[in-house]
Design a protein around this motif. Structure first.
Motif, PDB file in Angstrom:
ATOM      1  N   PHE A  34       0.902  -1.219  -0.080  1.00 37.95           N
ATOM      2  CA  PHE A  34      -0.010   0.084   0.015  1.00 37.95           C
ATOM      3  C   PHE A  34       1.062   1.310   0.070  1.00 37.95           C
ATOM      4  O   PHE A  34       2.012   1.491   0.451  1.00 37.95           O
ATOM      5  CB  PHE A  34      -0.815   0.027   1.067  1.00 37.95           C
ATOM      6  CG  PHE A  34      -0.443  -0.135   2.398  1.00 37.95           C
ATOM      7  CD1 PHE A  34       0.220   1.054   3.157  1.00 37.95           C
ATOM      8  CD2 PHE A  34      -0.527  -1.180   3.398  1.00 37.95           C
ATOM      9  CE1 PHE A  34       0.836   0.691   4.403  1.00 37.95           C
ATOM     10  CE2 PHE A  34      -0.018  -1.400   4.463  1.00 37.95           C
ATOM     11  CZ  PHE A  34       0.611  -0.304   4.937  1.00 37.95           C
ATOM     12  N   HIS A 165     -10.551 -11.567   1.574  1.00 43.47           N
ATOM     13  CA  HIS A 165      -9.735 -12.419   2.388  1.00 43.47           C
ATOM     14  C   HIS A 165     -10.637 -12.636   3.412  1.00 43.47           C
ATOM     15  O   HIS A 165     -10.924 -11.931   4.355  1.00 43.47           O
ATOM     16  CB  HIS A 165      -8.552 -11.640   2.825  1.00 43.47           C
ATOM     17  CG  HIS A 165      -7.685 -12.256   3.935  1.00 43.47           C
ATOM     18  ND1 HIS A 165      -7.010 -13.485   3.589  1.00 43.47           N
ATOM     19  CD2 HIS A 165      -7.184 -12.282   4.971  1.00 43.47           C
ATOM     20  CE1 HIS A 165      -6.445 -14.205   4.521  1.00 43.47           C
ATOM     21  NE2 HIS A 165      -6.469 -13.119   5.578  1.00 43.47           N
ATOM     22  N   ASN A 199      -8.696 -14.917  -1.669  1.00 46.38           N
ATOM     23  CA  ASN A 199      -7.425 -14.904  -1.094  1.00 46.38           C
ATOM     24  C   ASN A 199      -7.565 -15.444   0.345  1.00 46.38           C
ATOM     25  O   ASN A 199      -8.359 -15.114   1.184  1.00 46.38           O
ATOM     26  CB  ASN A 199      -7.252 -13.296  -1.248  1.00 46.38           C
ATOM     27  CG  ASN A 199      -5.855 -13.203  -0.289  1.00 46.38           C
ATOM     28  OD1 ASN A 199      -6.111 -12.243   0.680  1.00 46.38           O
ATOM     29  ND2 ASN A 199      -4.776 -13.854  -0.453  1.00 46.38           N
ATOM     30  N   GLY A 200      -6.578 -16.143   0.583  1.00 48.70           N
ATOM     31  CA  GLY A 200      -6.551 -16.750   1.806  1.00 48.70           C
ATOM     32  C   GLY A 200      -5.947 -18.373   2.108  1.00 48.70           C
ATOM     33  O   GLY A 200      -6.676 -19.141   1.624  1.00 48.70           O
ATOM     34  N   PHE A 203      -1.800 -22.306  -0.134  1.00 45.66           N
ATOM     35  CA  PHE A 203      -0.293 -22.818   0.092  1.00 45.66           C
ATOM     36  C   PHE A 203       0.052 -24.018  -0.816  1.00 45.66           C
ATOM     37  O   PHE A 203       1.377 -24.140  -0.711  1.00 45.66           O
ATOM     38  CB  PHE A 203       0.135 -22.967   1.538  1.00 45.66           C
ATOM     39  CG  PHE A 203      -0.500 -21.848   2.466  1.00 45.66           C
ATOM     40  CD1 PHE A 203      -0.096 -20.609   2.164  1.00 45.66           C
ATOM     41  CD2 PHE A 203      -0.926 -22.078   3.989  1.00 45.66           C
ATOM     42  CE1 PHE A 203      -0.489 -19.601   2.819  1.00 45.66           C
ATOM     43  CE2 PHE A 203      -1.053 -21.262   4.599  1.00 45.66           C
ATOM     44  CZ  PHE A 203      -1.020 -20.029   4.232  1.00 45.66           C
ATOM     45  N   MET A 223      -2.745 -15.066  -4.180  1.00 44.26           N
ATOM     46  CA  MET A 223      -1.741 -15.696  -3.180  1.00 44.26           C
ATOM     47  C   MET A 223      -0.754 -14.745  -2.731  1.00 44.26           C
ATOM     48  O   MET A 223      -0.041 -13.932  -3.318  1.00 44.26           O
ATOM     49  CB  MET A 223      -1.207 -16.811  -3.906  1.00 44.26           C
ATOM     50  CG  MET A 223      -2.264 -18.146  -4.046  1.00 44.26           C
ATOM     51  SD  MET A 223      -1.604 -19.295  -5.087  1.00 44.26           S
ATOM     52  CE  MET A 223      -1.576 -18.633  -6.889  1.00 44.26           C
ATOM     53  N   TYR A 312      10.156 -16.916   5.004  1.00 41.29           N
ATOM     54  CA  TYR A 312       9.512 -17.679   3.929  1.00 41.29           C
ATOM     55  C   TYR A 312      10.112 -18.712   3.493  1.00 41.29           C
ATOM     56  O   TYR A 312       9.889 -19.939   3.109  1.00 41.29           O
ATOM     57  CB  TYR A 312       8.857 -16.811   3.066  1.00 41.29           C
ATOM     58  CG  TYR A 312       7.748 -15.746   3.804  1.00 41.29           C
ATOM     59  CD1 TYR A 312       6.611 -16.198   4.334  1.00 41.29           C
ATOM     60  CD2 TYR A 312       8.283 -14.554   4.305  1.00 41.29           C
ATOM     61  CE1 TYR A 312       5.731 -15.312   4.952  1.00 41.29           C
ATOM     62  CE2 TYR A 312       7.457 -13.451   4.993  1.00 41.29           C
ATOM     63  CZ  TYR A 312       6.257 -13.984   5.195  1.00 41.29           C
ATOM     64  OH  TYR A 312       5.370 -13.180   5.979  1.00 41.29           O
TER      65      TYR A 312
HETATM   66  C1  LIG Z   1       4.049  -9.356   5.620  1.00 36.28           C
HETATM   67  C2  LIG Z   1       2.919  -9.034   5.023  1.00 36.28           C
HETATM   68  C3  LIG Z   1       2.542  -7.817   4.525  1.00 36.28           C
HETATM   69  C4  LIG Z   1       1.390  -7.631   3.832  1.00 36.28           C
HETATM   70  N1  LIG Z   1       1.075  -6.546   3.406  1.00 36.28           N
HETATM   71  C5  LIG Z   1      -0.206  -6.245   2.764  1.00 36.28           C
HETATM   72  C6  LIG Z   1      -0.432  -4.847   2.019  1.00 36.28           C
HETATM   73  O1  LIG Z   1       0.351  -4.011   1.699  1.00 36.28           O
HETATM   74  N2  LIG Z   1      -1.786  -4.720   1.378  1.00 36.28           N
HETATM   75  C7  LIG Z   1      -2.571  -5.682   1.755  1.00 36.28           C
HETATM   76  O2  LIG Z   1      -3.652  -5.492   1.183  1.00 36.28           O
HETATM   77  N3  LIG Z   1      -2.448  -6.841   2.133  1.00 36.28           N
HETATM   78  C8  LIG Z   1      -1.217  -7.155   2.968  1.00 36.28           C
HETATM   79  N4  LIG Z   1      -0.953  -8.433   3.534  1.00 36.28           N
HETATM   80  C9  LIG Z   1      -1.968  -9.217   3.365  1.00 36.28           C
HETATM   81  C10 LIG Z   1      -1.728 -10.218   2.045  1.00 36.28           C
HETATM   82  O3  LIG Z   1      -1.984  -9.433   0.903  1.00 36.28           O
HETATM   83  C11 LIG Z   1      -2.814 -11.454   1.940  1.00 36.28           C
HETATM   84  O4  LIG Z   1      -4.173 -10.882   1.809  1.00 36.28           O
HETATM   85  C12 LIG Z   1      -2.588 -12.320   3.246  1.00 36.28           C
HETATM   86  O5  LIG Z   1      -1.357 -12.742   3.277  1.00 36.28           O
HETATM   87  C13 LIG Z   1      -3.437 -13.410   2.756  1.00 36.28           C
HETATM   88  O6  LIG Z   1      -3.274 -14.194   1.760  1.00 36.28           O
HETATM   89  P1  LIG Z   1      -2.130 -15.620   1.830  1.00 36.28           P
HETATM   90  O7  LIG Z   1      -2.750 -16.424   2.846  1.00 36.28           O
HETATM   91  O8  LIG Z   1      -2.226 -15.970   0.608  1.00 36.28           O
HETATM   92  O9  LIG Z   1      -0.734 -15.093   2.570  1.00 36.28           O
HETATM   93  C14 LIG Z   1       0.342  -8.654   4.096  1.00 36.28           C
HETATM   94  C15 LIG Z   1       0.437  -9.802   4.636  1.00 36.28           C
HETATM   95  C16 LIG Z   1       1.593 -10.111   5.165  1.00 36.28           C
HETATM   96  C17 LIG Z   1       2.029 -11.413   5.745  1.00 36.28           C
END
Ligand SMILES: Cc1cc2nc3c(=O)[nH]c(=O)nc-3n(C[C@H](O)[C@H](O)[C@H](O)COP(=O)(O)O)c2cc1C
Length: 356
Positions: A34, A165, A199-200, A203, A223, A312
């Motif tokens: 962001f 999410h 999204n969520g 893995f 993802m 990671y």
């Molecule tokens: C370290 C970190 C930084 C993140 N930064 C943002 C961000 O800048 N904007 C946003 O919308 N979500 C952010 N998220 C959320 C991710 O975009 C995503 O929605 C979340 O990790 C769930 O998806 P996943 O299970 O595939 O990881 C962040 C998540 C993590 C762990």
């Protein structure tokens, strides 16, 4: 199916996105971490560098904006339009305390009246700018009970995409995604079709298959952490890897003339797969290190970035605890490089690597 790389603050900046795009296929759209516009009417240099067209050649990028002020959102959107962007994304998901107390990110979800007024003004302005707006949201601030009203609000606006999410703010990343809440979004957007993105916690290929089993009409997924641990995840889901161990072994095994057993062929190909993937991961890592070296002044800062990533990457290897400890402790670049070389030479890559 469309595959999107989630925005991840501090990680998926332009250096990471370019390196990922160079070594891995499968991602259709990358979202920037962001941007937080404010009264200064200036992007920070980090924000500007992240969206400069010359830093994002040949990749589809959607810049993300975090604010609860329509005026600031539209100012940033116009700036982004002048840089060549046609679409922006609104962050309504960030759960971090400092963001939420300012009623931003998922904190904004607790104020549906204000959110509605914001969206009305923003969608109007975005239309006048000739741009598109998508939203990335959680399913509530304190309770999934808030979701129905939020969905009703979103359905009033011509969003190009609603990325869901399905956690609430207070979950942070704990618990499991609330698939019933996602189902409500699938149902409610049938009559008023806003394109949905799930999204969520995707893995692995299996996680994706399970999602599709329950939601067979899924057209788009995003993802994040799964890709950080296994950068080839989107490729694997999309079946883009021609020399995937198992499948190739199967096709060779079908050949009558081959005297080797299917089992040994599978093993052999599995080993080759792991070896190729490890080599590619190493090249990706080295490109990241070189990229950060150019973008950030000072080894200490570069190491800080790389160590964040190893949270990671580290989960991609078997038995890497000792070498990982060495990486975490490294304050000098040569010590870091030695530790990385050790992991890549001594530790097996999991097949496939999976974020835990
Ligand atoms: C370290 C970190 C930084 C993140 N930064 C943002 C961000 O800048 N904007 C946003 O919308 N979500 C952010 N998220 C959320 C991710 O975009 C995503 O929605 C979340 O990790 C769930 O998806 P996943 O299970 O595939 O990881 C962040 C998540 C993590 C762990």
């Amino acid at each position: 199916m469309r595959y999107e790389f989630a925005p991840m603050e501090g990680i998926t900046g332009y250096v990471y996105r370019n390196a990922h795009h160079q070594f891995y296929k499968g991602i259709d759209r990358y979202f920037t971490p962001f941007i937080t516009p404010n009264q200064t009417r200036k992007f920070t240099s980090r924000e500007m560098n992240d969206v400069l067209p010359e830093h994002n050649q040949g990749i589809v990028i959607i810049p993300q904006i975090l604010t609860n002020k329509a005026e600031d959102f539209l100012w940033a959107s116009e700036k982004l339009r002048d840089l060549g962007y046609e679409e922006v994304n609104l962050n309504l998901g960030c759960p971090s305390g400092t963001v939420v107390t300012k009623k931003r990110g998922s904190g904004f979800l607790a104020f549906p009246v204000a959110l509605n007024a914001f969206l009305e003004e923003v969608c109007d302005g975005i239309d006048r700018l000739g741009m598109k707006i998508s939203v990335k949201t959680r399913v509530g601030k304190d309770s999934p009970e808030e979701w129905e009203e939020l969905l009703e609000i979103y359905s009033r606006y011509p969003l190009s995409e609603l990325i869901v999410h399905p956690r609430i703010q207070t979950d942070f990343y704990r618990n499991h995604p609330n698939l019933d809440a996602y189902e409500m979004a699938v149902e409610k957007t049938q009559s008023n079709p806003i394109p949905l993105t799930y999204n969520g916690d995707l893995f692995s290929v299996q996680d994706f298959e399970k999602l599709i089993e329950r939601f067979p009409n899924t057209e788009s997924v995003m993802m994040g952490r799964g890709l950080l641990t296994n950068p080839a995840l989107a490729e694997q889901i999309a079946g883009m890897q021609e020399d995937h161990g198992g499948r190739e072994a199967e096709s060779i095994g079908n050949r009558q003339s081959d005297p080797r057993s299917l089992e040994s062929l599978e093993k052999e190909n599995g080993e080759k797969f792991k070896c190729d993937e490890k080599k590619r991961l190493r090249e990706f890592h080295d490109a990241l290190l070189a990229g950060y070296g150019e973008a950030i002044p000072g080894d200490r800062n570069v190491l800080f970035k790389m160590k964040e990533l190893w949270f990671y990457f580290g989960q991609a290897f078997e038995n890497d605890e000792k070498a990982l400890k060495q990486i975490r402790k490294a304050v000098k670049m040569d010590v870091y490089r030695d530790a990385v070389a050790k992991i890549f030479s001594e530790c097996e890559l999991k097949n496939p690597p999976r974020f835990q």
